[in-house]
Design an enzyme around this catalytic site. Structure first.
Site, short mmCIF file in Angstrom:
data_model
loop_
_atom_site.label_atom_id
_atom_site.label_comp_id
_atom_site.label_asym_id
_atom_site.label_seq_id
_atom_site.Cartn_x
_atom_site.Cartn_y
_atom_site.Cartn_z
N LYS A 123 -8.43 1.38 -1.60
CA LYS A 123 -8.63 0.48 -2.75
C LYS A 123 -7.79 -0.79 -2.66
O LYS A 123 -8.18 -1.84 -3.16
CB LYS A 123 -8.34 1.17 -4.08
CG LYS A 123 -6.97 1.82 -4.19
CD LYS A 123 -7.04 3.25 -3.82
CE LYS A 123 -5.70 3.91 -3.75
NZ LYS A 123 -5.79 5.35 -3.78
N GLY A 126 -11.59 9.19 -6.42
CA GLY A 126 -11.59 10.30 -5.47
C GLY A 126 -13.00 10.79 -5.18
O GLY A 126 -13.82 10.08 -4.61
N ILE A 148 -15.41 11.40 -7.33
CA ILE A 148 -16.43 11.03 -8.33
C ILE A 148 -17.34 9.92 -7.79
O ILE A 148 -16.84 8.89 -7.35
CB ILE A 148 -15.78 10.50 -9.63
CG1 ILE A 148 -14.77 11.49 -10.17
CG2 ILE A 148 -16.82 10.13 -10.67
CD1 ILE A 148 -13.96 10.94 -11.34
N GLY A 195 -0.06 15.86 -2.69
CA GLY A 195 -0.83 14.86 -1.91
C GLY A 195 -1.62 13.90 -2.78
O GLY A 195 -2.51 13.22 -2.29
N GLU A 234 0.61 7.98 -4.15
CA GLU A 234 0.63 6.98 -3.09
C GLU A 234 1.98 7.06 -2.38
O GLU A 234 2.96 7.57 -2.95
CB GLU A 234 0.46 5.58 -3.68
CG GLU A 234 -0.86 5.34 -4.37
CD GLU A 234 -2.05 5.52 -3.43
OE1 GLU A 234 -2.11 4.87 -2.39
OE2 GLU A 234 -2.93 6.34 -3.75
N LYS A 293 -8.14 -0.33 -8.58
CA LYS A 293 -9.43 0.34 -8.80
C LYS A 293 -10.25 -0.40 -9.87
O LYS A 293 -11.47 -0.52 -9.76
CB LYS A 293 -9.19 1.79 -9.20
CG LYS A 293 -8.64 2.61 -8.04
CD LYS A 293 -8.08 3.95 -8.49
CE LYS A 293 -7.63 4.80 -7.32
NZ LYS A 293 -6.84 5.97 -7.72
N GLY A 314 -6.98 13.89 -3.74
CA GLY A 314 -6.90 15.13 -2.96
C GLY A 314 -7.77 15.05 -1.72
O GLY A 314 -8.67 14.21 -1.63
P1 NAP Z 1 -1.61 9.54 4.18
O1 NAP Z 1 -1.63 10.98 3.88
O2 NAP Z 1 -0.33 8.80 4.08
O3 NAP Z 1 -2.17 9.38 5.69
C1 NAP Z 1 -2.17 8.16 6.38
C2 NAP Z 1 -2.65 8.41 7.81
O4 NAP Z 1 -2.76 7.15 8.46
C3 NAP Z 1 -1.70 9.25 8.67
O5 NAP Z 1 -2.43 10.05 9.54
C4 NAP Z 1 -0.90 8.19 9.46
O6 NAP Z 1 -0.48 8.65 10.73
C5 NAP Z 1 -1.92 7.10 9.61
N1 NAP Z 1 -1.31 5.77 9.63
C6 NAP Z 1 -0.63 5.16 8.63
N2 NAP Z 1 -0.26 3.92 9.00
C7 NAP Z 1 -0.73 3.74 10.25
C8 NAP Z 1 -0.67 2.68 11.18
N3 NAP Z 1 -0.06 1.53 10.90
N4 NAP Z 1 -1.27 2.84 12.38
C9 NAP Z 1 -1.89 4.00 12.70
N5 NAP Z 1 -1.99 5.05 11.84
C10 NAP Z 1 -1.40 4.92 10.64
O7 NAP Z 1 -2.68 8.75 3.31
P2 NAP Z 1 -3.86 9.36 2.45
O8 NAP Z 1 -3.32 9.93 1.19
O9 NAP Z 1 -4.72 10.19 3.30
O10 NAP Z 1 -4.63 8.02 2.02
C11 NAP Z 1 -5.49 7.35 2.91
C12 NAP Z 1 -6.27 6.29 2.16
O11 NAP Z 1 -7.11 6.91 1.19
C13 NAP Z 1 -5.42 5.31 1.36
O12 NAP Z 1 -6.05 4.05 1.36
C14 NAP Z 1 -5.40 5.89 -0.04
O13 NAP Z 1 -5.17 4.93 -1.04
C15 NAP Z 1 -6.82 6.41 -0.11
N6 NAP Z 1 -7.03 7.49 -1.05
C16 NAP Z 1 -6.19 8.56 -1.07
C17 NAP Z 1 -6.44 9.60 -1.94
C18 NAP Z 1 -5.55 10.82 -1.98
O14 NAP Z 1 -5.81 11.72 -2.79
N7 NAP Z 1 -4.52 10.92 -1.16
C19 NAP Z 1 -7.55 9.55 -2.80
C20 NAP Z 1 -8.40 8.44 -2.76
C21 NAP Z 1 -8.13 7.41 -1.87
P3 NAP Z 1 0.52 9.89 10.95
O15 NAP Z 1 -0.30 11.11 10.58
O16 NAP Z 1 0.88 9.87 12.39
O17 NAP Z 1 1.66 9.65 10.02
N1 HSE Z 2 -2.63 7.99 -5.84
C1 HSE Z 2 -3.99 8.00 -6.23
C2 HSE Z 2 -4.11 8.76 -7.55
C3 HSE Z 2 -4.83 8.67 -5.17
O1 HSE Z 2 -3.13 9.41 -7.96
O2 HSE Z 2 -5.15 8.69 -8.20
C4 HSE Z 2 -6.31 8.55 -5.43
O3 HSE Z 2 -6.74 7.23 -5.30
#
Ligand code: NAP
Ligand code: HSE
Length: 443
Positions: free
Chosen positions: A117, A146, A148, A199, A202, A217, A314
């Site tokens: 986002k 997420g 939805i 998880g 952010e 968002k 998640g």
């Molecule tokens: P995360 O758990 O922090 O995972 C990030 C991944 O990207 C890790 O595998 C990391 O590598 C890799 N990475 C980070 N920086 C990098 C770089 N500069 N070069 C190469 N690899 C890199 O993040 P996440 O929670 O999955 O979120 C991912 C995206 O989805 C974000 O944009 C977030 O806003 C979005 N999102 C997340 C959720 C949620 O519930 N978490 C929900 C909706 C949207 P390593 O594994 O080696 O550390």
């Molecule tokens: N940190 C975000 C949240 C992840 O809590 O909603 C999903 O975008």
């Protein structure tokens, strides 16, 4: 031979090669879904696919996911410059280097799916333009809410409506914190640590608790709904760090729940876009959205009121949205129908926050002596702020007592001017909190 000459066009390849960027919470969720549901996804997409490279920061890091480590790389060019990879799924998060990678992938003629986002809110209009020029897809369903489905409904299903209002709980972490605070009396920081372990949060906690994630968002939703490019800097943004157990208890007393809402409304003279903690009547559909669940309430002129509800964060819920986008890309690719969604930009002006009108909850501490209430009421009155309800709690001898007001609807500038007056009264110790009230009065 020039690069690319003599090769089959990418879209004619039998097996689509996917480059995954990021294998954290969401990346691992996507990987699991594509593996577990491979056969049905293959049948629904009508195309075989394979993840051939995965970009991570540290390929040597131990991972709970069972994976062929030969797929892992720390070099983005192993994906961006690989002509065989036609779909890039960006899940590393943050603006840089994710923006660079998405832009490079689009410019190299690759379709992109992302849940980022921050990048879409900051650079969405430019990236959509690049995707259009290159005739490739850019999908970002996982970036809001997420699991939805909300981007596709706004972009496609509701395209015949003038959207009048969007009001959403779009940050799971803050909703989880507020729910635990109100249902279990939990302390703010303990619950934040829980959300991080699960998880949801952010990498930078301020993104959630200060409302920036919700503002990103909202920019994405409002830009689509009102077909107007918005920037996160234009969104009024206030987080939940000032919310105390006292506010939650007073809300409960008056028949409200406290929620962090992302609100966008179309008015005759422009758009309102704001993120702030909000008192919502307990009987409002959004008030019972608890924990990590998100919900987005949309009002269209033709369809009326809709509510989209589900897990807002998640691995698997967000993975579900990302996989749906991948399938859309594969289907488009099979039919040669890329970039089939046109985006028209209107330029509706943004209304200044000072002109936004809401009802307000005001909690202050005052000396408990004759005439104090009259002074406060006069300060409100001088700015035409009308009081709807009032509560004084306890009887203070030497200690100031909390006094709470709920006002009728008034413009932000009038409320701020009245608070300035109240703040100067010698009998007022502090204005402890001011929270906007939306969604009508409790039944
Ligand atoms: P995360 O758990 O922090 O995972 C990030 C991944 O990207 C890790 O595998 C990391 O590598 C890799 N990475 C980070 N920086 C990098 C770089 N500069 N070069 C190469 N690899 C890199 O993040 P996440 O929670 O999955 O979120 C991912 C995206 O989805 C974000 O944009 C977030 O806003 C979005 N999102 C997340 C959720 C949620 O519930 N978490 C929900 C909706 C949207 P390593 O594994 O080696 O550390
Ligand atoms: N940190 C975000 C949240 C992840 O809590 O909603 C999903 O975008």
């Amino acid at each position: 031979m020039k690069k690319g000459e003599g090769k089959q066009p990418k879209d004619m390849d039998k097996q689509v090669k996917i480059g995954l960027m990021g294998l954290g919470t969401v990346g691992a969720g996507v990987y699991k879904i594509l593996k577990e549901n491979r056969q049905v996804i293959f049948e629904r997409a009508g195309t075989e696919f394979e993840i051939t490279k995965i970009l991570v920061r540290d390929p040597a890091k131990p991972r709970s996911l069972q994976i062929d480590t030969g797929l892992l790389t720390a070099n983005p060019d192993d994906i961006l410059a690989d002509d065989d990879i036609s779909v890039v799924v960006e899940l590393i998060g943050g603006i840089e280097p994710a923006y660079q990678y998405i832009e490079a992938a689009l410019k190299n003629g690759k379709h992109v799916v992302t849940a980022n986002k921050a990048v879409i809110a900051a650079h969405g209009a430019r990236l959509i333009e690049t995707a259009a020029q290159k005739g490739v897809d850019l999908y970002y369903e996982g970036s809001v809410g997420g699991g939805i489905p909300i981007i596709k409904p706004l972009r496609e299903s509701l395209v015949g409506n003038q959207i009048e209002e969007i009001m959403g709980i779009v940050n799971g972490t803050t909703n989880y914190i507020l729910t635990k605070m109100s249902q279990e009396g939990a302390a703010f920081h303990d619950v934040l640590v829980d959300a991080q372990k699960l998880g949801y949060a952010e990498a930078e906690p301020a993104d959630d608790i200060e409302g920036y994630d919700a503002a990103n968002k909202l920019v994405i939703l409002a830009s689509l709904a009102f077909q107007t490019p918005l920037s996160v800097r234009q969104v009024y943004c206030e987080g939940i760090t000032r919310i105390t157990p006292d506010d939650i208890a007073f809300a409960d007393h008056f028949g409200y729940a406290v929620k962090l809402l992302a609100i966008a409304k179309r008015r005759s003279d422009g758009i309102e876009a704001r993120v702030h903690p909000t008192f919502l009547p307990k009987d409002h559909p959004l008030a019972s959205v608890n924990g990590v669940f998100n919900a987005i309430f949309v009002k269209g002129d033709a369809v009326g009121e809709l509510m989209f509800y589900g897990r807002g964060a998640g691995d698997l819920p967000t993975g579900s949205a990302v996989v749906a986008d991948i399938v859309d890309v594969l289907r488009n690719r099979k039919r040669g129908a890329h970039h089939r969604v046109e985006t028209l930009w209107e330029n509706v002006p943004l209304r200044p926050m000072e002109d936004v009108a809401t009802r307000y909850y005001v909690r202050l501490h005052a000396q408990d002596k004759p005439g104090v209430l009259a002074q406060v009421a006069a300060s409100f009155g001088a700015e035409a702020v009308s009081i709807e309800s009032m509560l004084q709690q306890g009887r203070g001898k030497d200690q100031p007592v909390p006094i709470v007001f709920i006002t009728h609807e008034v413009k932000e500038k009038q409320m701020q001017a009245s608070l300035e007056r109240i703040g100067t009264l010698p009998s007022i110790k502090d204005i402890a909190n001011v929270i906007r009230v939306e969604g009508g009065r409790p039944l």
